[in-house]
Design an enzyme around this catalytic site. Structure first.
Site, mmCIF file in Angstrom:
data_model
loop_
_atom_site.group_PDB
_atom_site.id
_atom_site.type_symbol
_atom_site.label_atom_id
_atom_site.label_comp_id
_atom_site.label_asym_id
_atom_site.label_seq_id
_atom_site.Cartn_x
_atom_site.Cartn_y
_atom_site.Cartn_z
ATOM 1 N N GLY A 78 2.664 -5.246 0.920
ATOM 2 C CA GLY A 78 1.569 -4.294 0.697
ATOM 3 C C GLY A 78 0.245 -4.613 1.373
ATOM 4 N N ASP A 126 -2.977 -6.050 -1.891
ATOM 5 C CA ASP A 126 -3.265 -4.621 -1.810
ATOM 6 C C ASP A 126 -3.889 -4.104 -3.097
ATOM 7 O OD1 ASP A 126 -0.900 -5.024 -3.217
ATOM 8 O OD2 ASP A 126 0.256 -3.519 -2.148
ATOM 9 N N ASP A 137 -3.086 -4.942 -10.399
ATOM 10 C CA ASP A 137 -2.668 -3.972 -11.408
ATOM 11 C C ASP A 137 -2.559 -4.681 -12.758
ATOM 12 O OD1 ASP A 137 -1.672 -1.592 -12.484
ATOM 13 O OD2 ASP A 137 0.373 -1.962 -11.819
ATOM 14 N N LYS A 191 -7.087 -1.939 -10.454
ATOM 15 C CA LYS A 191 -6.752 -0.948 -11.489
ATOM 16 C C LYS A 191 -6.927 -1.616 -12.850
ATOM 17 C CE LYS A 191 -2.810 1.618 -10.212
ATOM 18 N NZ LYS A 191 -1.346 1.841 -10.383
ATOM 19 N N VAL A 196 -0.725 4.976 -6.592
ATOM 20 C CA VAL A 196 -1.267 5.323 -5.279
ATOM 21 C C VAL A 196 -0.409 4.748 -4.153
ATOM 22 C CG1 VAL A 196 -3.633 5.527 -6.134
ATOM 23 C CG2 VAL A 196 -2.827 3.317 -5.293
#
Ligand code: IMP
Ligand code: MG
Length: 178
Positions: free
Chosen positions: A43, A99, A102, A130, A152
């Site tokens: 990513g 990237d 989360d 996030k 996303v």
């Protein structure tokens, strides 16, 4: 816009601008040092390429591959090292480039894993953050954009290995993964 997206969240121009700011901040903070950027595959590869070109001090790059996701959109909690670094990091100033932060499970595991090898420092640079879904206590020294709790894709981020090539970041239509 790609037809599988509900909307565009970050445009190419927004990404370019913010990545430049992050590169400048890293260049200031690490002046006199020679940071090693450790990209988390896959990513981070586009973010890494753009970020490094905005760093004006001597630096080097390496990559690791970890898996925690499979093709699902929720974390399993387990982290597996699929590709390790190709160099020793003892005494180095390491900047882990991701990237997206989360649940934090991946970066919390990876930070501890790298700290065990005696680097001078380990910091995190993530393009996206996030915070709504955080489970592990991890803090990014550099974070590009705080984003809402949506799935996303684009600019390196995938769903089932697709969409990494989009030059912007968009919210995937839930109908694609439901
Ligand atoms: P964490 O361990 O839950 O923080 O997971 C981080 C990894 O999950 C990232 O490196 C991504 O590969 C993946 N991920 C989390 N959220 C998204 C998303 O919205 N789009 C694409 N990949 C994501
Ligand atoms: Mg990833």
């Amino acid at each position: 816009m790609n037809e599988d997206l509900a909307s565009i969240l970050l445009t190419e121009e927004q990404l370019r601008q913010r990545v430049r700011e992050l590169g400048e901040a890293i260049s200031r903070d690490y002046a006199g040092k020679e940071p090693l950027f450790v990209g988390v595959l896959k990513g981070s590869f586009i973010f890494m390429a753009d970020l490094m070109r905005q760093v004006s001090i001597p630096c080097s790059v390496d990559f690791m591959a970890v898996s925690s996701y499979g093709n699902a959109t929720k974390t399993t909690g387990a982290v597996k090292i699929n590709k390790d670094l190709s160099q020793d990091i003892e005494g180095r100033d390491v900047v882990v480039v991701e990237d997206i932060l989360d649940s934090g499970v991946t970066l919390s595991y990876l930070t501890k894993f790298l700290l065990n090898r005696g680097p001078a420092s380990v910091a995190i640079a993530t393009l996206l953050d996030k915070p709504a879904r955080r489970q592990a206590d991890v803090r990014a020294k550099y974070a590009g954009f705080e984003i809402p709790d949506a799935f996303v894709v684009g600019y390196g981020l995938d769903y089932a290995e697709k969409y990494r090539n989009l030059p912007y970041i968009g919210i995937l239509k839930p109908s694609i993964y439901e």
